[in-house]
Design a protein around this motif. Structure first.
Motif, short mmCIF file in Angstrom:
data_model
loop_
_atom_site.label_atom_id
_atom_site.label_comp_id
_atom_site.label_asym_id
_atom_site.label_seq_id
_atom_site.Cartn_x
_atom_site.Cartn_y
_atom_site.Cartn_z
N VAL A 50 3.25 -7.81 -5.53
CA VAL A 50 2.82 -6.50 -5.05
C VAL A 50 3.73 -5.39 -5.58
N SER A 51 3.14 -4.23 -5.75
CA SER A 51 3.88 -3.03 -6.12
C SER A 51 3.48 -1.94 -5.14
N HIS A 63 9.81 -3.30 1.10
CA HIS A 63 9.69 -4.08 -0.13
C HIS A 63 10.95 -3.97 -0.98
N GLY A 72 8.48 -3.29 -4.84
CA GLY A 72 7.59 -4.44 -4.99
C GLY A 72 8.21 -5.71 -4.46
N THR A 74 7.19 -10.33 -3.97
CA THR A 74 6.27 -11.45 -4.19
C THR A 74 6.11 -12.23 -2.90
N VAL A 93 1.70 -7.97 1.80
CA VAL A 93 0.90 -6.93 1.16
C VAL A 93 0.99 -5.57 1.84
N ALA A 96 1.29 -2.03 -0.06
CA ALA A 96 1.11 -2.27 -1.49
C ALA A 96 0.07 -1.31 -2.07
N LYS A 98 -0.64 -1.91 -5.46
CA LYS A 98 -1.17 -2.80 -6.50
C LYS A 98 -0.85 -4.23 -6.09
N ILE A 99 -1.87 -5.10 -6.18
CA ILE A 99 -1.70 -6.51 -5.83
C ILE A 99 -2.20 -7.35 -6.99
#
Length: 111
Positions: A50-51, A63, A72, A74, A93, A96, A98-99
């Motif tokens: 994830v970002s 994160h 991000g 993981t 998540v 997030a 972006k996944i």
């Protein structure tokens, strides 16, 4: 990705008379069951990357990102349906933007 499974059923669980001890038989059966289940479900385990957008907070976000930098992390998840529905924990998540998901044997590309 190569996965190896080990079982511990051997002659050490046999008594001097050649009969298996009751606990050893149960432990061997349990071990074999766990190995069988792991072999069956391992292909459904996915890696999640994830970002998140940079934050303006002065403290580090959940994160582990630093203010002004892309955050991000993981985690893992499981494919639970034939149409690709994946289940994971919320903390993986949360926040997030972006996944990305990698299947067993796949690798993430460098950004």
């Amino acid at each position: 990705m190569e996965t190896n499974f080990v079982t511990f059923a051997d002659s050490a669980s046999q008594s001097a008379a050649g009969r298996a001890e009751p606990d050893s038989v149960l432990l061997d059966a349990y071990s074999n069951t766990v190995v069988t289940v792991a072999k069956k479900v391992s292909p459904s385990v996915v890696q999640i990357k994830v970002s998140a957008q940079p934050t303006k907070k002065s403290s580090v976000d959940v994160h582990k990102g630093r203010p002004g930098q892309q955050a991000g992390g993981t985690g893992s998840g499981f494919i639970i349906s034939t149409d690709g529905y994946i289940i994971t924990n919320n903390h993986v998540v949360a926040g997030a933007s972006k996944i990305e998901v990698a299947l067993p044997g796949d690798e993430f590309t460098q950004d």
